[in-house]
Write an enzyme that holds these catalytic residues in place. Structure first.
Site, PDB file in Angstrom:
ATOM      1  N   ASP A 289       0.868  -1.162   0.000  1.00 50.46           N
ATOM      2  CA  ASP A 289       0.000   0.000   0.000  1.00 50.46           C
ATOM      3  C   ASP A 289       0.915   1.225   0.000  1.00 50.46           C
ATOM      4  O   ASP A 289       2.102   1.151   0.324  1.00 50.46           O
ATOM      5  CB  ASP A 289      -0.962  -0.008   1.200  1.00 50.46           C
ATOM      6  CG  ASP A 289      -2.152   0.933   0.963  1.00 50.46           C
ATOM      7  OD1 ASP A 289      -2.074   1.760   0.031  1.00 50.46           O
ATOM      8  OD2 ASP A 289      -3.143   0.856   1.712  1.00 50.46           O
TER       9      ASP A 289
HETATM   10  C1  BGC Z   1      -4.894   3.383  -0.082  1.00 46.95           C
HETATM   11  C2  BGC Z   1      -4.996   2.367  -1.193  1.00 46.95           C
HETATM   12  C3  BGC Z   1      -4.834   3.065  -2.519  1.00 46.95           C
HETATM   13  C4  BGC Z   1      -3.521   3.825  -2.542  1.00 46.95           C
HETATM   14  C5  BGC Z   1      -3.273   4.581  -3.830  1.00 46.95           C
HETATM   15  C6  BGC Z   1      -3.650   4.227  -0.198  1.00 46.95           C
HETATM   16  O1  BGC Z   1      -3.665   5.262   0.717  1.00 46.95           O
HETATM   17  O2  BGC Z   1      -4.928   2.727   1.161  1.00 46.95           O
HETATM   18  O3  BGC Z   1      -6.213   1.684  -1.134  1.00 46.95           O
HETATM   19  O4  BGC Z   1      -4.903   2.136  -3.555  1.00 46.95           O
HETATM   20  O5  BGC Z   1      -3.527   4.761  -1.491  1.00 46.95           O
HETATM   21  O6  BGC Z   1      -4.116   5.654  -3.965  1.00 46.95           O
END
Ligand code: BGC
Length: 735
Positions: A289
């Site tokens: 993530d």
């Molecule tokens: C989120 C993810 C997301 C990523 C990219 C993160 O903060 O938890 O679900 O895909 O950001 O935007």
């Protein structure tokens, strides 16, 4: 600034930019099919397996090219812009390909309920109903349509990878991302997310399932250490992923921010290698993530394949670690091989993205149809619904911005409405006005709209109308939780006041999760519309007036109060703690309710609920009869029964089958093991036969580290909700 100094600055900016751009430009052109043919690359032979093709490419790659594949190249608005930022497509991240070898860049966009950032991209994307809404359809075909639409729109906007397919089960309903997930039951959630991913990937994008694992609350998500025992995690949160991966075969799994039993998920060998890659044989790659990577050597050894969105740990540091022998070259090769494999398996190499125009009208239609399958009728006293156009002369519409639109879920899931890009965590009401949609349904009826900001004035507006419809909302977003399941902004008082003034009050809820309803006994009707997407208002109006007969059922329990939750208090991080990628977790959440997630908790604890899991009304009624049970080969239990439409209009019924395991299994009182959705004409009946997968009857045995079917007597129950199961019978499943 004006005059020469301004011109100088512009000149210097241009020179600086050209210096930044020149070294890389031309190196990352996407290759074409003609290039592939001209070069005669053997790995472009589609008859070879993705594994064979990946191995061939891997052999040709230099160390720098390999490192280039295992990290992202930044994200707009995240950290310092990188020199090659301009190669991005405006999404959450991108990974350089290897143009020399015909391997395309991976362009990723968030796409929970539609493609994010479409406004920034100068294009348009469909906002579907929230993922939790679509889960209320209990329908794998609906999940498939959902995924296919997102896959198609991703490619039209220049993306070849989705960051979506969230399936963290609802252990904590106050989680700000509950709307992005698929409810509290692992078998239902896993089946639906798997079908969504399958159909998304069929459009030739790399699919992703997230957030692995136990990222069940947003409060302190980067620093919470989740404590849970192995059996509980395998049978609940992880089971949803296991089933989803088994059906959808996503190219990628996104590891989560939080720590699980002492190790951050993105450097947790037990989660990433022992379970995901070894036990489940997941052949794709694990990406972190955003900012969820905490180390180089440990994360690489644990099974993280790709750091997003930057290269803090998997760039130069990883290269040096490989050169110094701290990370074996074979380990880096394994990361790269997995990424290449997913590129081949998903078809992004063979079918390069071609930008196109999104089918706006087609998207509206799909979004509305899914919304109609997703909205759950919770209360309908005295058949107040459907509204009878011939008998009603006046309707008061109150609250919820019903004059202008319907609310949507925020954070990285947010789909931009038409117009300028949405701001992070702004409340976004899609321009789909329930007021307008309802007016269009009832020519000749007098309407009165009240904004609902003052309960007394709303009551006044409701008093003289034949029917009052109150629109109430609960806004949720990534990056926060709600402290309570109560409706915000004094809406409980608003509903009480309207209900006191008008005996025919109907509440339409636009919520991302469950909410409590202290006013439930005072209103006649409740429709849970969730986040309805960009044609939600048409779906609401179609249901309220009976042009569509609702048939959806709750994928989560609605408890009576916060006090009834397994954790009445939501734990949050301590003040003044250390932060940053190298900081240890600052607090612990212990999931000691273990296997008792959602309805299993309320069943086991004998706690009455407001609306049970699996509940939902229709404008017709159904009866159940003739249960037949048998045990077949391989412990397949077969459950047959007849469902009949006993009302006077056509409708579809989701029939649910639950099982109680033998006492010695030590399980909660029952679990969902199968379901079927049947459309029936008035008076029509059908015999349904469901083969119950033995896996769904098994338990995870920690000693043998395997799933086991406990020999003994299984009680099967069938009916229309987890608390309305008129049929029951036992069958022996003995070795
Ligand atoms: C989120 C993810 C997301 C990523 C990219 C993160 O903060 O938890 O679900 O895909 O950001 O935007």
């Amino acid at each position: 600034m004006s005059g020469p100094s301004c011109a100088r600055l512009t000149l210097w900016t241009a020179i600086a930019l050209s210096l930044l751009i020149t070294p890389a430009s031309g190196q990352h052109r996407q290759y074409s099919q003609a290039d592939a043919q001209a070069k005669n690359w053997p790995w472009m032979d589609k008859s070879l397996s993705p594994d064979q093709r990946a191995d061939m490419v891997l052999k040709e790659m230099t160390l720098d090219e390999k490192i280039g594949l295992v990290h992202g190249e930044g994200m707009p608005g995240w950290g310092r812009p990188r020199p090659n930022w301009y190669l991005g497509n405006g999404g959450a991240g991108f990974v350089l390909g290897v143009e020399r070898l015909g391997i395309p860049m991976i362009q990723m966009s968030d796409a929970a309920y539609g493609v994010r950032s479409s406004a920034q991209n100068g294009r348009y994307s469909t906002a579907l109903p929230s993922d939790l809404a679509a889960a209320s359809s209990w329908d794998p075909d609906t999940a498939c349509e959902y995924g296919a639409l997102i896959g198609t729109e991703l490619r039209a906007q220049g993306y070849n990878m989705t960051l979506g397919g969230g399936v963290n089960i609802t252990r904590e309903p106050r989680n700000g991302r509950t709307f992005e997930y698929m409810g509290e039951d692992p078998i239902l959630a896993g089946t639906l997310v798997g079908n969504r991913i399958k159909c998304e990937q069929a459009q030739h994008v790399i699919g992703d399932i997230k957030h692995y694992a136990l990222n069940d609350q947003e409060s302190g998500r980067n620093e919470v250490n989740v404590i849970i025992d192995e059996r509980a995690m395998r049978e609940t949160d992880l089971l949803a992923f296991q089933i989803g991966i088994g059906i959808g075969h996503p190219g990628a799994v996104m590891c989560s921010y939080n720590s699980v039993n002492g190790d951050f998920a993105c450097e947790n060998k037990h989660l990433l290698t022992d379970i995901l890659k070894d036990d489940w044989r997941f052949p794709g790659f694990v990406l972190s993530d955003w900012g969820g990577t905490h180390s180089t050597v440990k994360a690489s050894a644990a099974g993280l394949d790709n750091e997003e969105p930057e290269d803090i740990f998997f760039g130069e540091k990883l290269k040096q670690a490989v050169q110094a022998g701290q990370v074996p070259a074979s380990e880096l090769d394994e990361h790269v091989r997995r990424i290449l494999r997913s590129e081949f398996a998903s078809g992004i190499v063979d079918y390069p993205v071609e930008k196109g125009v999104v089918d706006v009208e087609g998207g509206f239609q799909t979004s509305r149809q899914i919304a109609e399958q997703s909205m759950v009728l919770l209360k309908n006293e005295g058949n107040v619904l459907p509204l009878d156009r011939t008998a009603i002369h006046s309707i008061a519409i109150i609250g919820g911005h019903a004059d202008s639109g319907m609310i949507s879920g925020g954070g990285s899931a947010q789909v931009d409405p038409p117009g300028p890009p949405s701001q992070w965590q702004a409340h976004v009401w899609f321009p789909t006005s329930p007021l307008k949609a309802i007016i269009a349904k009832a020519p000749g009826v007098t309407f009165n709209f009240d904004r609902g900001t003052d309960p007394a004035s709303a009551a006044d507006a409701a008093k003289s109308a034949d029917v009052a419809i109150v629109f109430a909302y609960q806004w949720l977003s990534e990056g926060m939780d709600v402290s309570t399941l109560s409706l915000p902004d004094n809406q409980d008082a608003l509903i009480e006041a309207v209900a006191a003034a008008n005996p025919h009050t109907i509440v339409v809820l636009e919520t991302g999760a469950a909410v409590t309803m202290p006013w439930i006994d005072h209103v006649s009707g409740v429709l849970e519309a969730w986040y309805g997407g960009n044609r939600g208002a048409d779906a609401v109006a179609n249901i309220l007036f009976g042009d569509v007969n609702p048939g959806a059922k709750l994928p989560i329990t609605f408890p009576r109060s916060d006090a009834d939750l397994p954790h009445p208090e939501l734990l949050t991080p301590p003040r003044g703690r250390m932060r940053g990628p190298e900081a240890p977790p600052s607090f612990t959440v212990t999931y000691d309710e273990g296997l008792k997630v959602g309805y299993k908790w309320y069943d086991a604890e004998n706690k009455p609920v407001l609306f049970p899991f699996g509940f939902g009304l229709s404008y017709t009624t159904f009866s159940y009869s003739d249960l037949k049970l048998s045990a077949g080969n391989g412990h397949v239990a077969t459950v047959s029964f007849t469902v009949k439409n006993t009302g006077n209009r056509a409708g579809s019924e989701i029939s649910e089958v639950y099982a109680s395991l033998p006492e010695s299994a030590g399980e909660p009182p029952k679990r969902l093991v199968g379901w079927a959705k049947t459309l029936l004409k008035p008076g029509e009946s059908r015999e349904l036969t469901l083969d119950i997968d033995p896996k769904f009857l098994s338990i995870y045995d920690e000693n043998s580290r395997a799933w086991q079917l406990v020999p003994g007597s299984y009680n099967f129950m069938a009916g229309g909700s987890s608390q309305s199961l008129p049929l029951a019978g036992k069958v022996d499943l003995t070795n």
